[in-house]
Motif scaffolding. Structure first.
Motif, PDB file in Angstrom:
ATOM      1  N   GLU A  76       8.506  64.958  32.277  1.00 39.49           N
ATOM      2  CA  GLU A  76       9.163  65.662  33.392  1.00 39.49           C
ATOM      3  C   GLU A  76      10.099  66.736  32.816  1.00 39.49           C
ATOM      4  N   TYR A  77      10.059  67.912  33.403  1.00 37.48           N
ATOM      5  CA  TYR A  77      10.922  69.014  32.993  1.00 37.48           C
ATOM      6  C   TYR A  77      11.768  69.449  34.184  1.00 37.48           C
ATOM      7  N   ALA A  78      12.920  70.036  33.879  1.00 35.84           N
ATOM      8  CA  ALA A  78      13.840  70.459  34.940  1.00 35.84           C
ATOM      9  C   ALA A  78      13.348  71.720  35.649  1.00 35.84           C
ATOM     10  N   GLY A  79      12.606  72.565  34.965  1.00 28.29           N
ATOM     11  CA  GLY A  79      12.143  73.812  35.561  1.00 28.29           C
ATOM     12  C   GLY A  79      13.174  74.923  35.460  1.00 28.29           C
ATOM     13  N   SER A  80      14.205  74.703  34.646  1.00 31.37           N
ATOM     14  CA  SER A  80      15.226  75.742  34.464  1.00 31.37           C
ATOM     15  C   SER A  80      14.810  76.648  33.304  1.00 31.37           C
ATOM     16  N   LYS A  81      15.586  77.702  33.071  1.00 34.39           N
ATOM     17  CA  LYS A  81      15.264  78.619  31.981  1.00 34.39           C
ATOM     18  C   LYS A  81      15.385  77.922  30.622  1.00 34.39           C
ATOM     19  N   GLN A  82      16.339  76.982  30.496  1.00 38.60           N
ATOM     20  CA  GLN A  82      16.519  76.255  29.243  1.00 38.60           C
ATOM     21  C   GLN A  82      15.476  75.143  29.073  1.00 38.60           C
ATOM     22  N   GLU A 116       7.727  84.503  26.724  1.00 37.38           N
ATOM     23  CA  GLU A 116       8.919  83.960  27.363  1.00 37.38           C
ATOM     24  C   GLU A 116       8.559  83.165  28.624  1.00 37.38           C
ATOM     25  N   ALA A 117       9.471  82.291  29.022  1.00 39.13           N
ATOM     26  CA  ALA A 117       9.285  81.520  30.254  1.00 39.13           C
ATOM     27  C   ALA A 117       9.296  82.473  31.453  1.00 39.13           C
ATOM     28  N   GLN A 118       8.447  82.177  32.444  1.00 45.22           N
ATOM     29  CA  GLN A 118       8.361  83.021  33.630  1.00 45.22           C
ATOM     30  C   GLN A 118       8.746  82.215  34.868  1.00 45.22           C
ATOM     31  N   ARG A 119       9.213  82.925  35.886  1.00 46.45           N
ATOM     32  CA  ARG A 119       9.658  82.280  37.123  1.00 46.45           C
ATOM     33  C   ARG A 119       8.565  82.295  38.168  1.00 46.45           C
ATOM     34  N   CYS A 120       8.561  81.253  39.003  1.00 50.82           N
ATOM     35  CA  CYS A 120       7.702  81.227  40.189  1.00 50.82           C
ATOM     36  C   CYS A 120       8.232  82.299  41.135  1.00 50.82           C
ATOM     37  N   PRO A 121       7.370  83.151  41.695  1.00 55.68           N
ATOM     38  CA  PRO A 121       7.863  84.216  42.573  1.00 55.68           C
ATOM     39  C   PRO A 121       8.477  83.711  43.873  1.00 55.68           C
ATOM     40  N   GLY A 124      11.502  80.179  42.130  1.00 57.91           N
ATOM     41  CA  GLY A 124      12.315  80.485  40.961  1.00 57.91           C
ATOM     42  C   GLY A 124      12.249  79.450  39.845  1.00 57.91           C
ATOM     43  N   ALA A 125      11.377  78.444  39.965  1.00 61.75           N
ATOM     44  CA  ALA A 125      11.229  77.467  38.883  1.00 61.75           C
ATOM     45  C   ALA A 125      10.589  78.162  37.677  1.00 61.75           C
ATOM     46  N   TYR A 126      11.011  77.769  36.475  1.00 59.44           N
ATOM     47  CA  TYR A 126      10.518  78.404  35.258  1.00 59.44           C
ATOM     48  C   TYR A 126       9.333  77.625  34.674  1.00 59.44           C
ATOM     49  N   TYR A 127       8.357  78.369  34.155  1.00 62.71           N
ATOM     50  CA  TYR A 127       7.166  77.824  33.494  1.00 62.71           C
ATOM     51  C   TYR A 127       6.977  78.539  32.172  1.00 62.71           C
ATOM     52  N   LYS A 128       6.509  77.807  31.170  1.00 66.83           N
ATOM     53  CA  LYS A 128       6.269  78.406  29.849  1.00 66.83           C
ATOM     54  C   LYS A 128       4.892  77.989  29.368  1.00 66.83           C
ATOM     55  N   LEU A 129       4.099  78.962  28.932  1.00 66.28           N
ATOM     56  CA  LEU A 129       2.767  78.715  28.409  1.00 66.28           C
ATOM     57  C   LEU A 129       2.860  78.413  26.917  1.00 66.28           C
TER      58      LEU A 129
END
Length: 136
Positions: A76-82, A116-121, A124-129
């Motif tokens: 589980e991830y927080a979905g924040s930029k960090q 870099e991590a990108q935001r859901c449009p 605003g949750a962040y995702y990183k490939l």
């Protein structure tokens, strides 16, 4: 197809019936033979010993602590930029679907690119490939 234990039981029953019929026919008792188990020398093989193919690859990987085919529940991830949601991919981009709210029935789809991590449009949750290599 019968199972191994059903075949062994049938074989033992056939042997005992043959011996009994031979003893009745000849009217003299047959000498008793020692019971020989087919797996007596090595015991019953473990799952690791008899696994082949994909099952063997997965068992060996799980011993090393890896999950090559994403069988286990993801962390589980927080979905924040960090602490963005990690999305494994074998290419440098992947389409991602985000269900922004827990009870929402609409999925927001967007392209996620490596870097870099990108935001859901929408939320605003962040995702990183991250690169993911297949084991074969």
């Amino acid at each position: 197809m019968r199972s191994f234990s059903a075949r062994m039981a049938a074989r033992l029953l056939l042997r005992s019936a043959t011996r009994t019929a031979a003893a009745v026919y000849s009217r003299r008792p047959l000498p008793a033979q020692a019971v020989v188990r087919g797996l007596a020398s090595g015991g019953i093989p473990t799952d690791d010993e008899q696994a082949t193919g994909l099952e063997k690859i997965v068992l060996e990987a799980s011993k090393k602590g890896t999950d090559p085919y994403n069988i286990l529940k993801p962390k589980e991830y927080a979905g924040s930029k960090q602490d963005p949601h990690i999305v494994p991919s074998i290419t440098n981009k992947r389409i991602v679907g985000c269900v922004c709210e827990e009870d929402n029935t609409a999925v927001v789809w967007f392209w996620l690119h490596q870097g870099e991590a990108q935001r859901c449009p929408s939320c605003g949750a962040y995702y990183k490939l991250v690169p993911h290599e297949l084991p074969h």
